[in-house]
Design a protein around this motif. Sequence first.
Motif, PDB file in Angstrom:
ATOM      1  N   TYR A 143       0.838  -1.206   0.000  1.00 29.57           N
ATOM      2  CA  TYR A 143       0.000   0.000   0.000  1.00 29.57           C
ATOM      3  C   TYR A 143       0.874   1.257   0.000  1.00 29.57           C
ATOM      4  O   TYR A 143       0.658   2.184  -0.784  1.00 29.57           O
ATOM      5  N   LEU A 144       1.893   1.265   0.888  1.00 22.27           N
ATOM      6  CA  LEU A 144       2.788   2.412   0.964  1.00 22.27           C
ATOM      7  C   LEU A 144       3.582   2.566  -0.329  1.00 22.27           C
ATOM      8  O   LEU A 144       3.704   3.667  -0.871  1.00 22.27           O
ATOM      9  N   SER A 145       4.097   1.464  -0.861  1.00 15.64           N
ATOM     10  CA  SER A 145       4.864   1.499  -2.102  1.00 15.64           C
ATOM     11  C   SER A 145       4.032   2.051  -3.253  1.00 15.64           C
ATOM     12  O   SER A 145       4.472   2.930  -3.996  1.00 15.64           O
ATOM     13  N   ASP A 146       2.816   1.530  -3.392  1.00 15.76           N
ATOM     14  CA  ASP A 146       1.936   1.992  -4.465  1.00 15.76           C
ATOM     15  C   ASP A 146       1.674   3.491  -4.355  1.00 15.76           C
ATOM     16  O   ASP A 146       1.711   4.220  -5.360  1.00 15.76           O
ATOM     17  N   ASN A 147       1.424   3.969  -3.145  1.00 13.04           N
ATOM     18  CA  ASN A 147       1.106   5.386  -2.964  1.00 13.04           C
ATOM     19  C   ASN A 147       2.328   6.283  -3.108  1.00 13.04           C
ATOM     20  O   ASN A 147       2.201   7.415  -3.600  1.00 13.04           O
ATOM     21  N   LEU A 148       3.509   5.819  -2.686  1.00 14.47           N
ATOM     22  CA  LEU A 148       4.728   6.605  -2.910  1.00 14.47           C
ATOM     23  C   LEU A 148       4.983   6.765  -4.406  1.00 14.47           C
ATOM     24  O   LEU A 148       5.305   7.856  -4.881  1.00 14.47           O
ATOM     25  N   GLN A 149       4.839   5.658  -5.149  1.00 14.16           N
ATOM     26  CA  GLN A 149       5.069   5.708  -6.595  1.00 14.16           C
ATOM     27  C   GLN A 149       4.011   6.569  -7.283  1.00 14.16           C
ATOM     28  O   GLN A 149       4.323   7.343  -8.192  1.00 14.16           O
ATOM     29  N   TYR A 150       2.768   6.467  -6.848  1.00  4.69           N
ATOM     30  CA  TYR A 150       1.689   7.274  -7.426  1.00  4.69           C
ATOM     31  C   TYR A 150       1.969   8.762  -7.220  1.00  4.69           C
ATOM     32  O   TYR A 150       1.725   9.577  -8.109  1.00  4.69           O
ATOM     33  N   ALA A 151       2.518   9.107  -6.045  1.00  5.41           N
ATOM     34  CA  ALA A 151       2.819  10.508  -5.744  1.00  5.41           C
ATOM     35  C   ALA A 151       4.134  10.963  -6.363  1.00  5.41           C
ATOM     36  O   ALA A 151       4.484  12.135  -6.277  1.00  5.41           O
ATOM     37  N   GLY A 152       4.895  10.039  -6.976  1.00  2.00           N
ATOM     38  CA  GLY A 152       6.112  10.409  -7.671  1.00  2.00           C
ATOM     39  C   GLY A 152       7.358  10.419  -6.796  1.00  2.00           C
ATOM     40  O   GLY A 152       8.371  11.011  -7.174  1.00  2.00           O
ATOM     41  N   TYR A 153       7.318   9.794  -5.646  1.00  2.59           N
ATOM     42  CA  TYR A 153       8.476   9.773  -4.757  1.00  2.59           C
ATOM     43  C   TYR A 153       9.361   8.553  -5.041  1.00  2.59           C
ATOM     44  O   TYR A 153       8.875   7.425  -5.114  1.00  2.59           O
ATOM     45  N   ARG A 192      11.340  10.756  11.538  1.00  3.68           N
ATOM     46  CA  ARG A 192      11.147   9.436  12.144  1.00  3.68           C
ATOM     47  C   ARG A 192      11.473   8.267  11.228  1.00  3.68           C
ATOM     48  O   ARG A 192      11.690   7.155  11.711  1.00  3.68           O
ATOM     49  N   CYS A 193      11.506   8.467   9.920  1.00  4.45           N
ATOM     50  CA  CYS A 193      11.803   7.345   9.036  1.00  4.45           C
ATOM     51  C   CYS A 193      12.269   7.833   7.673  1.00  4.45           C
ATOM     52  O   CYS A 193      12.035   8.981   7.293  1.00  4.45           O
ATOM     53  N   VAL A 194      12.928   6.916   6.965  1.00  5.02           N
ATOM     54  CA  VAL A 194      13.361   7.170   5.597  1.00  5.02           C
ATOM     55  C   VAL A 194      12.788   6.045   4.749  1.00  5.02           C
ATOM     56  O   VAL A 194      12.959   4.865   5.044  1.00  5.02           O
ATOM     57  N   LEU A 195      12.081   6.431   3.677  1.00  3.81           N
ATOM     58  CA  LEU A 195      11.492   5.469   2.765  1.00  3.81           C
ATOM     59  C   LEU A 195      12.142   5.637   1.409  1.00  3.81           C
ATOM     60  O   LEU A 195      12.208   6.745   0.890  1.00  3.81           O
ATOM     61  N   SER A 196      12.651   4.530   0.868  1.00  7.07           N
ATOM     62  CA  SER A 196      13.261   4.624  -0.455  1.00  7.07           C
ATOM     63  C   SER A 196      13.105   3.279  -1.167  1.00  7.07           C
ATOM     64  O   SER A 196      12.789   2.267  -0.545  1.00  7.07           O
ATOM     65  N   PHE A 197      13.333   3.324  -2.471  1.00  8.33           N
ATOM     66  CA  PHE A 197      13.244   2.121  -3.281  1.00  8.33           C
ATOM     67  C   PHE A 197      14.653   1.679  -3.664  1.00  8.33           C
ATOM     68  O   PHE A 197      15.525   2.505  -3.888  1.00  8.33           O
TER      69      PHE A 197
END
Length: 170
Positions: free
Chosen positions: A92-102, A109-114
Motif C-alpha cells: 500500500y505504501l509502495s503503491d502510494n509513494l510511486q503514485y505521488a512520484g516519490y 522518524r523514518c526514511v522510505l526509499s526504493f
Amino acid sequence: MANLYEINKEIDDLLQSNFTQDESIVNLETGEITSLADKLDELELDQRTKFDNLGCYIKNLTSDIDAIKNEEKALADRRRVKENQLERLKQYLSDNLQYAGYDKFESPRCVLSFRKSSKIEIDENVNLPSEYLNVKEIVEPNKKLLTDAIKNGIIVDGVRLVENKNLQIK
C-alpha cells in the motif's frame, strides 16, 4: 517408597527364595514380622501404586504437550496474520509513494526509499532446454507395498515385518 526397579527386584527375590507361604519375614531395621504372603501383597500394592502414578504423570505430560502444540499453532497463526498485514501495508505504501512520484521520502522518524532488484519470471508450460533445469529424483522404499507383500507371504531379502507393543494410556 522404592522405585519400580527395586520393587520388582524385591518381588523376584522373595519368589526365588525358599520361604513357604506360612513362614515369617523379619524386617531387621524395624523388627516388624510379616508373612511372605503379606509382604508380597504389600509389594504388589506398591507396584500398582507406582504404575498408576506413572500412568497419570504420562497423561499430564501428554496434556502439557498438547497444550504447547496448540499454543504454538495459535502463535504461528498470529504471526502469519501479522506477516500478511505487514506485506499489505508495505505494498500500500509502495503503491502510494510511486503514485505521488516519490523515489525517496524522508521525515525525522523514518526514511522510505526504493532499491532496484531483478528476478526471473518463467511462463507456465514453457519448455526449457535441459541445461536450464534442475532434476530432483527421490528414490525411497514403498513401505505400504512391502508390508502388503510380506503379509501375503512374499519374501523380500533384507525386509521383515516387526510387531511392536505400544503402550496406550487413557
